[in-house]
Write a protein that holds these residues in place. Structure first.
Motif, PDB file in Angstrom:
ATOM      1  N   LEU A 203      42.252  42.469  21.137  1.00 56.58           N
ATOM      2  CA  LEU A 203      41.723  42.508  22.502  1.00 56.58           C
ATOM      3  C   LEU A 203      41.452  41.085  22.978  1.00 56.58           C
ATOM      4  CD1 LEU A 203      39.075  45.383  22.194  1.00 56.58           C
ATOM      5  CD2 LEU A 203      41.298  45.508  23.339  1.00 56.58           C
ATOM      6  N   PRO A 204      41.694  40.800  24.268  1.00 62.13           N
ATOM      7  CA  PRO A 204      41.408  39.455  24.792  1.00 62.13           C
ATOM      8  C   PRO A 204      39.962  39.334  25.283  1.00 62.13           C
ATOM      9  CG  PRO A 204      42.495  40.747  26.481  1.00 62.13           C
ATOM     10  CD  PRO A 204      42.372  41.648  25.272  1.00 62.13           C
ATOM     11  N   TYR A 205      39.468  38.106  25.313  1.00 62.21           N
ATOM     12  CA  TYR A 205      38.135  37.842  25.865  1.00 62.21           C
ATOM     13  C   TYR A 205      38.136  36.425  26.443  1.00 62.21           C
ATOM     14  CZ  TYR A 205      33.051  37.506  26.247  1.00 62.21           C
ATOM     15  OH  TYR A 205      31.766  37.367  26.726  1.00 62.21           O
ATOM     16  N   HIS A 206      37.918  36.337  27.761  1.00 58.57           N
ATOM     17  CA  HIS A 206      37.752  35.028  28.403  1.00 58.57           C
ATOM     18  C   HIS A 206      36.995  35.215  29.712  1.00 58.57           C
ATOM     19  CE1 HIS A 206      40.974  35.979  31.267  1.00 58.57           C
ATOM     20  NE2 HIS A 206      41.766  36.292  30.250  1.00 58.57           N
TER      21      HIS A 206
ATOM     22  N   LEU B 230      38.299  37.371  32.888  1.00 53.35           N
ATOM     23  CA  LEU B 230      38.483  38.822  32.856  1.00 53.35           C
ATOM     24  C   LEU B 230      37.422  39.485  33.746  1.00 53.35           C
ATOM     25  CD1 LEU B 230      39.064  39.577  29.057  1.00 53.35           C
ATOM     26  CD2 LEU B 230      40.718  39.925  30.898  1.00 53.35           C
ATOM     27  N   PRO B 231      37.730  40.623  34.357  1.00 51.73           N
ATOM     28  CA  PRO B 231      36.687  41.344  35.094  1.00 51.73           C
ATOM     29  C   PRO B 231      35.482  41.593  34.170  1.00 51.73           C
ATOM     30  CG  PRO B 231      38.836  42.334  35.493  1.00 51.73           C
ATOM     31  CD  PRO B 231      39.040  41.316  34.414  1.00 51.73           C
TER      32      PRO B 231
ATOM     33  N   ARG C  81      35.536  42.522  30.129  1.00 55.32           N
ATOM     34  CA  ARG C  81      35.029  41.577  29.133  1.00 55.32           C
ATOM     35  C   ARG C  81      33.930  42.207  28.294  1.00 55.32           C
ATOM     36  NH1 ARG C  81      33.951  37.717  32.473  1.00 55.32           N
ATOM     37  NH2 ARG C  81      31.687  37.864  32.472  1.00 55.32           N
ATOM     38  N   ALA C  82      32.993  42.888  28.964  1.00 54.13           N
ATOM     39  CA  ALA C  82      31.877  43.528  28.255  1.00 54.13           C
ATOM     40  C   ALA C  82      32.384  44.651  27.350  1.00 54.13           C
ATOM     41  CB  ALA C  82      30.866  44.069  29.257  1.00 54.13           C
ATOM     42  N   ALA C  83      33.358  45.433  27.840  1.00 51.14           N
ATOM     43  CA  ALA C  83      33.888  46.542  27.043  1.00 51.14           C
ATOM     44  C   ALA C  83      34.610  46.024  25.797  1.00 51.14           C
ATOM     45  CB  ALA C  83      34.839  47.387  27.888  1.00 51.14           C
ATOM     46  N   ASN C  84      35.368  44.926  25.947  1.00 50.45           N
ATOM     47  CA  ASN C  84      36.086  44.362  24.793  1.00 50.45           C
ATOM     48  C   ASN C  84      35.115  43.801  23.758  1.00 50.45           C
ATOM     49  OD1 ASN C  84      38.409  45.060  26.096  1.00 50.45           O
ATOM     50  ND2 ASN C  84      39.129  42.978  26.475  1.00 50.45           N
TER      51      ASN C  84
END
Length: 610
Positions: A266-269, A272-273, A277-280
């Motif tokens: 999963l990406p995180y930066h 991201l909406p 971001r919080a869900a990932n």
């Protein structure tokens, strides 16, 4: 402005008794006992302790020993949430005030605080300093202030946050309330800054070893980063870990590539909406195994997930402090973990360019250059990497660690004096106006349009370096930069120029030994090496898995990460000891009174069922 309550402090609780009853632990680790006794008695402290070393206990336990509520300054909502969830599992009245709460939830926290029902309250620095928050604290009995991730107060640190500077006012606003600042990464300069900027000059410094012996460090030249990463990750099948990239685009591309190769990622930066971001992040924290989070450095500070088994960097971090902080997110449970850093010439040029092009004052740029050089020194060292890392933090490791790539597979070296002289001659004869790519073409005798335009094919150095290939010369130039023999001129498009010992080497007055780059085959072997994990005897494995399944069920039912309920080490101890009653169960580390009451009978039933 004095917010102190008029109440007279009452008798203090016994830290050892609370450690056993609440946390289910029999003994303190390292300097924990000394820190806790010092703060419980009302004294200020600066605590430097490695990630996974038990910093949280150093403020949580004194807050439970003293009258009133412990107020904890924490920079991230995810960290607050994990800490509060973990404390509530232990039966401790804890809460956080942050933007993720609804109006009704915030009102409930405020009511609990005013009524004296809370023992620990978490808040971000900017929220704590708001007038309405300070007004809420007015008259409340405060046990202590804990400033977590205190390196954020220092402009010399790797994660400077201006709002932390205002926290020095707590000393005047709440006189007599003990304050402690805690961090896992601070070199001597940052330590001094923490004391001065937080008005903690008179505080006692508790300095633990920075060593994380369970973490293995490995550094490789970046050749085919995706292929190298896949080799590394396939040695960690079924395990959770973090892959750090410098740019958002690289994050997205790497996550997509890993999924295409059958590795769940999963990406995180920051772009991201927020809900994605919080869900990932939540999925990474709550998934027990087999998920890779590909992230920029926007992710991770204070992450409490104990079972991160690996951290990989596809790009060079900004400093040795940043590298240590990010790799420190692996192996917080004390079990073996691996790290991998891939870097190359482009990383070096880009990082130096980012420093030079920033709007920071000259003195800050100078410090940032020195910190980057310290990291490059660790990358290029032919000796124990752990010794080099700890030396940067002012600590001496007497013997090589035996658990880094250089110790496990000692680096070969070669006499690079002649090669260095050829490289330096190329820099000098082209009037110090060209970068590595052009200089390599010159040494290899490649007649590019640029070489011919500047008539560099007429120079004596044209074609004198055919004994090395392009990668070999890249390694020579990179090591010369680390040695300080050449430096990058960022105002002149990355041109190299002689510096430091460069002239002495060129004139034959100094010799140079260079690191031999490992062959691709040996690099693959290194990437596939993996430490032994948690030891569970074959006969205990079925019970261990049954306990894990129950932990997973409970975590989903309560919507908390599994590690908040029990760590793997606790489950392994249960599977090995097979306690037959509550009294025996109470002897297992990590089973305090609250968890015994909540889960004890169910655990005994699972053990009884074999």
């Amino acid at each position: 402005m004095d917010h102190s309550p008029a109440a007279v402090p009452g008798p203090l609780a016994d830290p050892g008794e609370i450690l056993r009853r609440v946390f289910g632990l029999q003994d303190f680790r390292g300097q924990q006992a000394a820190v806790i006794a010092h703060v419980t008695q009302g004294q200020d402290a600066i605590v430097l302790m490695p990630t996974g070393g038990g910093k949280s206990l150093c403020y949580q336990l004194p807050a439970l020993c003293r009258r009133g509520v412990g107020v904890v300054v924490s920079p991230l909502i995810a960290l607050m949430r994990d800490q509060v969830a973990g404390l509530r599992q232990l039966g401790v009245a804890a809460a956080a005030l942050n933007s993720s709460l609804s109006g009704a939830e915030r009102a409930e926290v405020r009511a609990d605080l005013r009524a004296g029902r809370l023992k620990l309250l978490y808040a971000a620095p900017e929220r704590l300093l708001m007038p309405d928050f300070l007004e809420m604290l007015d008259g409340v009995e405060i046990a202590l202030f804990a400033i977590d991730e205190a390196h954020c107060v220092s402009q010399w640190g790797h994660d400077f946050r201006p709002e932390y500077l205002e926290l020095a006012k707590l000393a005047a606003w709440f006189p007599g309330v003990p304050r402690l600042a805690l961090t896992a990464t601070a070199d001597p300069q940052t330590r001094e800054d923490i004391g001065r900027r937080l008005a903690l000059e008179g505080a006692r410094l508790f300095l633990s070893s920075f060593d994380r012996p369970n973490i293995r460090y490995a550094v490789l030249r970046k050749e085919a980063p995706l292929r190298q990463l896949l080799t590394f990750l396939r040695a960690h099948e079924g395990e959770s870990g973090i892959v750090y990239c410098l740019s958002r685009n690289t994050v997205e591309q790497t996550a997509a590539a890993l999924n295409a190769h059958g590795i769940r990622a999963l990406p995180y930066h920051a772009r991201l909406p927020p809900e994605v971001r919080a869900a990932n992040q939540d999925e990474f924290l709550t998934t027990e195994e087999g998920l890779v989070l590909v992230a920029t450095v926007a992710f991770g500070m204070g992450i409490d997930k104990p079972d991160v088994r690996f951290v990989a960097h596809l790009d060079l971090p900004a400093s040795l402090e940043a590298f240590y902080q990010e790799t420190g997110r692996a192996g917080r449970d004390g079990l073996p973990a691996e790290t991998l850093l891939l870097y190359g010439m482009q990383d070096l040029v880009m990082r130096r360019g980012m420093i030079e092009q920033s709007n920071a004052p000259a003195e800050v740029k100078q410090v940032e250059r020195a910190k980057l050089d310290a990291l490059l020194g660790v990358c290029e060292t032919i000796t124990c990497r752990r010794q080099a890392i700890l030396a940067h933090f002012g600590e001496t490791l007497p013997e090589p660690c035996g658990n880094c790539d250089n110790c496990l597979t000692p680096a070969a070296t070669w006499d690079g004096t002649v090669a260095a002289q050829k490289a330096l001659s190329a820099v000098w004869r082209t009037r110090q106006r060209f970068g590595v790519g052009h200089l390599t073409d010159l040494l290899l005798g490649v007649k590019t349009e640029k070489i011919e335009r500047f008539e560099h094919d007429q120079l004596p150095t044209f074609g004198v370096g055919t004994e090395l290939d392009r990668k070999g010369w890249g390694s020579v130039f990179r090591q010369l930069i680390v040695l300080g023999a050449v430096e990058v001129d960022h105002e002149n498009f990355g041109a190299l120029r002689l510096a430091g010992p460069g002239e002495a080497i060129l004139r034959g007055k100094e010799t140079v030994r260079l690191r031999q780059e490992p062959a691709a085959t040996s690099a693959r072997g290194l990437l596939k090496k993996k430490n032994t994990r948690l030891e569970v005897a074959p006969q205990d494995q079925p019970l261990f898995e049954a306990l894990r399944a129950e932990r997973t069920r409970l975590a989903k039912e309560q919507n908390v990460p599994a590690y908040v309920i029990f760590h793997d080490a606790t489950l392994a101890a249960l599977a090995a000891a097979r306690p037959a009653n509550l009294a025996a169960l109470a002897q297992i580390p990590g089973l305090g009174a609250s968890k015994l009451e909540r889960y004890g009978r169910a655990i005994l039933e699972i053990i009884g069922a074999g």
